[in-house]
Enzyme design. Structure first.
Site, PDB file in Angstrom:
ATOM      1  N   CYS A   1       4.557   0.295   2.312  1.00 17.58           N
ATOM      2  CA  CYS A   1       5.373   1.510   2.252  1.00 17.58           C
ATOM      3  C   CYS A   1       4.496   2.762   2.284  1.00 17.58           C
ATOM      4  O   CYS A   1       3.504   2.856   1.551  1.00 17.58           O
ATOM      5  CB  CYS A   1       6.212   1.517   0.977  1.00 17.58           C
ATOM      6  SG  CYS A   1       7.525   0.282   0.950  1.00 17.58           S
ATOM      7  N   SER A   2       4.847   3.687   3.152  1.00 12.26           N
ATOM      8  CA  SER A   2       4.165   4.989   3.263  1.00 12.26           C
ATOM      9  C   SER A   2       2.663   4.857   3.472  1.00 12.26           C
ATOM     10  O   SER A   2       1.901   5.769   3.118  1.00 12.26           O
ATOM     11  CB  SER A   2       4.445   5.845   2.008  1.00 12.26           C
ATOM     12  OG  SER A   2       5.821   6.085   1.854  1.00 12.26           O
TER      13      SER A   2
END
Length: 391
Positions: free
Chosen positions: A280-281
């Protein structure tokens, strides 16, 4: 030493250590047109044409020219510092261009192997032009790659154009960066809380490698040792795949990554592998002083340059980094990851009948997601397009 926290100063240090950065003593002499013309007039037509071919100019642009016209063309190219007249002394400079991507490249003698085929490089770039985005802190959060007008294009992002020239200068062959798929290392679920993803990906990666008789080294369900990470990231033309939370900072921090910047004594940055981060990210870049809560005075706020783990890998020398702009769901990003690898090592060819680049596959793999835009638009590619190789 280079202190962490200031990416601009660390990148300036990269240019100082890079072999592409000439010292004052190695600086070329001023271009003397009359002197160079006199030297060229003593050469045969065959030699003149050979120099134009070496410079990467397409054959159709000089094939039917007479000697005087060949000399004019050579002088024009030499005035741009595209290549030297003499092979003895100094560093060779090679150049190649396409409609959307061009570069000049210096390669030191100690790292130069066989002179690459300029025609092959140009054919590859013409068959798969690359659009390079240089975005500021306000625009880099947007997935421009998923716009309809960008559909099917090979697109990468860089913080600035010096990242391109330095990366090209560090490629030993002087050609475009490649990934040898026999040199893959991966880390799956190092925090041991994504059991289903780890099981699915582990079986699929083992199957993909066995189909091609490759032996990939991986760690599943535990943190990688520093020696494993060093081996993975310093492998020339290698590929490091991470599937877990974030960008894997808990197992190998940004400061450890950036230490690879000056690890080698020959001036080349230490991270030689391309990197795929499916957390994520993992590809998000943000200014460290960006307010978490809107204050209403954002127009008066001064931002530091955006940074993140993807930029740390680029700074350390990775030719290509794939990461996600925002948080994603595990199952859908697992499907995306497997589609990306299948496309990259599969039978998909570009117009030049050559394997597609990893950047191109980042775009085509979006079809593997059920949430085509919420998850499929998150992965983006930083750096240069790298190409499949199995030497």
């Amino acid at each position: 030493g280079i202190e962490p926290g200031n990416l601009a100063s660390r990148f300036e240090a990269t240019e100082c250590h890079s072999p592409a950065k000439c010292s004052e003593t190695d600086a070329p002499h001023a271009f003397d047109e009359e002197e160079e013309r006199a030297k060229l007039k003593k050469m045969t037509v065959a030699v003149l044409k050979d120099k134009l071919s070496t410079a990467g100019l397409p054959e159709q642009s000089w094939k039917k020219l007479r000697k005087a016209e060949l000399i004019d063309l050579l002088v024009n190219e030499m005035s741009k510092d595209v290549f030297p007249l003499d092979d003895a002394g100094g560093d060779d400079v090679e150049g190649c261009g396409s409609h959307e991507f061009s570069y000049d490249l210096q390669t030191p003698h100690k790292s130069r192997a066989r002179r690459p085929s300029s025609d092959d490089i140009c054919r590859r770039l013409e068959a798969e032009p690359c659009t390079i985005l240089v975005l500021d802190e306000h625009l880099l959060r947007f997935p421009f790659e998923s716009m309809d007008m960008m559909d099917g294009r090979t697109i990468t992002r860089v913080p600035s154009f010096p990242f391109i020239s330095i990366t090209l200068a560090e490629v030993c062959s002087g050609a475009l960066p490649e990934v040898d798929m026999r040199k893959v290392r991966f880390v799956l679920d190092p925090e041991a809380n994504l059991t289903e993803s780890a099981h699915t990906l582990s079986n699929s990666l083992d199957s993909l490698a066995s189909r091609h008789d490759w032996e990939w080294e991986g760690i599943v369900g535990k943190m990688p040792a520093p020696t494993f990470m060093m081996d993975a990231l310093t492998e020339e033309c290698g590929l490091y795949l991470y599937c877990g939370h974030g960008g894997g900072e808990k197992g190998f921090s940004r400061s450890q990554i950036e230490e690879l910047l000056t690890r080698r004594e020959d001036g080349i940055r230490g991270c030689r592998a391309s990197v795929v981060l499916m957390g994520c990210s993992s590809g998000r870049l943000i200014s460290v002083n960006t307010p978490k809560v809107p204050t209403g005075n954002e127009h008066l706020h001064m931002h530091y340059d955006p940074e993140g783990i993807a930029l740390s890998y680029l700074l350390a020398g990775a030719p290509c980094v794939v990461g996600n702009l925002w948080d994603v769901t595990d199952r859908d990003i697992d499907r995306y990851c497997l589609t990306l690898l299948e496309d990259f090592v599969g039978d998909g060819l570009n117009q030049a009948n050559q394997p597609q680049s990893l950047a191109k596959c980042v775009a085509t793999a979006r079809r593997g997601c059920k949430l085509r835009y919420i998850v499929g638009s998150a992965p983006v590619c930083y750096g240069l397009p790298v190409y499949f190789s199995c030497k």
